[in-house]
Design an enzyme around this catalytic site. Structure first.
Site, mmCIF file in Angstrom:
data_model
loop_
_atom_site.group_PDB
_atom_site.id
_atom_site.type_symbol
_atom_site.label_atom_id
_atom_site.label_comp_id
_atom_site.label_asym_id
_atom_site.label_seq_id
_atom_site.Cartn_x
_atom_site.Cartn_y
_atom_site.Cartn_z
ATOM 1 N N HIS A 138 0.879 -1.171 0.000
ATOM 2 C CA HIS A 138 0.000 0.000 0.000
ATOM 3 C C HIS A 138 0.921 1.227 0.000
ATOM 4 O O HIS A 138 2.010 1.194 0.580
ATOM 5 C CB HIS A 138 -0.833 -0.046 1.283
ATOM 6 C CG HIS A 138 -1.902 0.987 1.389
ATOM 7 N ND1 HIS A 138 -1.634 2.298 1.688
ATOM 8 C CD2 HIS A 138 -3.250 0.903 1.263
ATOM 9 C CE1 HIS A 138 -2.772 2.970 1.745
ATOM 10 N NE2 HIS A 138 -3.772 2.149 1.482
ATOM 11 N N ASP A 213 3.272 -4.021 8.271
ATOM 12 C CA ASP A 213 2.028 -3.278 8.064
ATOM 13 C C ASP A 213 0.892 -4.276 8.332
ATOM 14 O O ASP A 213 0.583 -5.131 7.497
ATOM 15 C CB ASP A 213 1.989 -2.747 6.627
ATOM 16 C CG ASP A 213 0.662 -2.084 6.301
ATOM 17 O OD1 ASP A 213 -0.281 -2.181 7.112
ATOM 18 O OD2 ASP A 213 0.561 -1.481 5.209
ATOM 19 N N GLN A 216 -4.334 -5.009 7.487
ATOM 20 C CA GLN A 216 -5.340 -5.946 6.969
ATOM 21 C C GLN A 216 -5.274 -7.293 7.669
ATOM 22 O O GLN A 216 -6.018 -8.208 7.303
ATOM 23 C CB GLN A 216 -5.150 -6.144 5.448
ATOM 24 C CG GLN A 216 -5.294 -4.883 4.636
ATOM 25 C CD GLN A 216 -6.738 -4.378 4.538
ATOM 26 O OE1 GLN A 216 -7.693 -5.098 4.873
ATOM 27 N NE2 GLN A 216 -6.923 -3.148 4.106
ATOM 28 N N LYS A 239 -10.330 0.083 10.564
ATOM 29 C CA LYS A 239 -10.398 -1.159 9.793
ATOM 30 C C LYS A 239 -10.717 -2.346 10.685
ATOM 31 O O LYS A 239 -10.744 -3.487 10.234
ATOM 32 C CB LYS A 239 -9.070 -1.405 9.071
ATOM 33 C CG LYS A 239 -8.790 -0.386 7.969
ATOM 34 C CD LYS A 239 -7.572 -0.781 7.193
ATOM 35 C CE LYS A 239 -7.037 0.347 6.352
ATOM 36 N NZ LYS A 239 -7.870 0.668 5.205
ATOM 37 N N CYS A 379 -4.693 2.289 -3.659
ATOM 38 C CA CYS A 379 -3.443 2.833 -3.094
ATOM 39 C C CYS A 379 -2.289 1.845 -3.244
ATOM 40 O O CYS A 379 -1.412 1.754 -2.376
ATOM 41 C CB CYS A 379 -3.609 3.240 -1.632
ATOM 42 S SG CYS A 379 -4.833 4.493 -1.371
#
Ligand SMILES: Cc1ncc(COP(=O)(O)O)c(C=O)c1O
Length: 429
Positions: A138, A213, A216, A239, A379
């Site tokens: 991303h 990261d 998700q 999220k 993104c």
């Protein structure tokens, strides 16, 4: 009418209808009274009433600036804020002094990238050093590293991508010049879950720091940062059923302790004279100014909610939704999944292109049917370029979605195919 769900793909043991009752927005209709089918949780999740109630309760009873003031409200607000930090810490396997609240995951990643360019930090990056990322990232885990390289004279390198949208481990050899390896736990485009253990092993072998990261992954699977042995991680409240305006940075205690601040000012200091300032220990050192408070309290309620249902049950439920989606998609001629076509080591974002229909047109037809998906480059422009497509459509699931909604999605795609008759541009780059 939706076609029936494939026989073997029933809802899991998980009671999805009682979960849905906690999310009033899911009961609304859109576009001429179509039931809302919300398949854009990878962008932002809906929030259960429990999160809204926690924020409201905080604001109605003890709203005050935290870590200041000696009055009762300030004490209660601080307790609620720090209590939420403890809940979030135990949800992701971190100690309370290892979690810093930021505005979002983007800010968390920028914080690390910024401090890694500060020569007061003994692990700082300098000329001749290398920063390694992947072509799957991303932009939030790409642009800050480009900036760090630009500021410091370091070089940015990256792992390539396999045909099915995973990190190509054979595409790069790490050397002792590598100081940071940063990668996404679960791609927001392909849904591929990274081989964290192997990437950590490679980074450790050259003495590099590991940045994960986890935007998700944290909302969708059990994540324990200590067990993963990453040095830093970033994720976002919005999220994971929580409020927007709150993100989290995880950092190993010893590293945060050795790091200089990013933003300076009130609340992050130890002593201040007109000449000089010394800084508070982490996490306060990295939380300058009055922080977001009701948002943090709401995020604490969100992890309690996820915990109560059980993250393993949520992961299993989402896996069944992805299985249903892959099966439905397999039966649609001209549909190509951008990412793993099997349901192994993959999460609940499913991106795809349909021959003859631009993703934006597809998004519009689906929207007419009440189906909310994401279209565009998500993104992750370099990844789309690698796949040779300007845009993809993405269905991304959360705990509140159902197999029936997967069938509605598939029917809406077929309707779009009938509408366009396969004659339009695909948006190939
Ligand atoms: C993998 C990944 N990383 C980072 C981000 C940035 O999150 P935020 O915009 O909440 O900072 C996102 C958001 O889509 C994401 O999916």
């Amino acid at each position: 009418m939706a076609s029936p769900a494939p026989a073997a793909l029933h809802e899991s043991a998980f009671d999805v209808s009682s979960v849905r009752a906690d999310f009033p927005i899911l009961a609304r209709t859109v576009r001429d009274d179509k039931p809302l089918v919300y398949l854009d949780s990878g962008a932002t999740c809906q929030r259960p009433v429990q999160v809204l109630d926690a924020e409201r309760e905080f604001l109605l009873t003890c709203n005050a600036a935290v870590h200041r003031g000696a009055h009762q409200l300030a004490e209660e607000a601080t307790d609620a804020y720090e209590g939420a930090r403890a809940l979030i810490g135990s949800f992701v396997g971190a100690h309370i002094d290892e979690l810093v609240f930021t505005k979002n995951a983007t800010e968390s990643l920028n914080l690390i990238a910024y401090v890694l360019g500060d020569d007061r930090f003994d692990r700082h990056v300098g000329p001749g050093d290398e920063i390694v990322i992947t072509e799957l990232e991303h932009h939030a885990n790409l642009v800050p590293w480009q900036e760090l390289a630009r500021r410091t004279g370091a070089t940015l390198r990256w792992y390539g991508v396999t045909e099915d949208g995973r990190i190509d481990l054979d595409s790069l050899e790490l050397t002792d010049a590598v100081k940071v390896v940063a990668f996404t736990h679960q791609s927001n485009v392909t849904g591929a879950v990274a081989p964290v253990e192997e990437l950590v092993r490679r980074a450790r072998a050259v003495g590099a720091l590991v940045v994960l990261d986890a935007c998700q992954s944290v909302p969708h699977m059990a994540v324990d940062f200590h067990a993963l042995d990453v040095d830093y991680a970033a994720f976002s409240g919005h999220k994971m059923l929580g409020p927007s305006g709150v993100g989290v940075l995880y950092g190993k205690a010893a590293l945060l302790d050795a790091m200089p601040p990013f933003i300076t000012g009130g609340s992050m200091i130890e002593t201040v004279t007109m000449e000089k300032t010394t800084y508070a220990p982490p996490p306060q050192r990295f939380e300058a100014g009055v922080p977001m408070t009701s948002q943090v309290v709401g995020l604490g309620a969100a992890v309690q909610y996820l915990d109560k249902i059980g993250i393993e049950a949520i992961a299993a439920h989402e896996k069944s939704l992805v299985a249903a989606t892959l099966a439905e998609f397999d039966a649609i001629d001209g549909l190509r999944v951008i990412g793993p076509n099997d349901n192994v080591n993959r999460g609940s974002a499913v991106s795809f292109v349909v021959d003859g229909i631009h993703a934006h047109d597809l998004g519009q037809i689906l929207d007419d049917e009440g189906v909310a998906i994401r279209v565009g480059h998500h993104c992750a422009w370099p990844l789309h370029r690698w796949f040779g497509v300007a845009a993809t459509a993405r269905a991304s699931f959360a705990l509140y979605n159902t197999v029936d909604e997967v069938a509605v999605l598939a029917d809406a795609i077929r309707r779009a195919q009938r509408f366009f008759g396969g004659t339009r541009s695909t948006g190939e780059a």
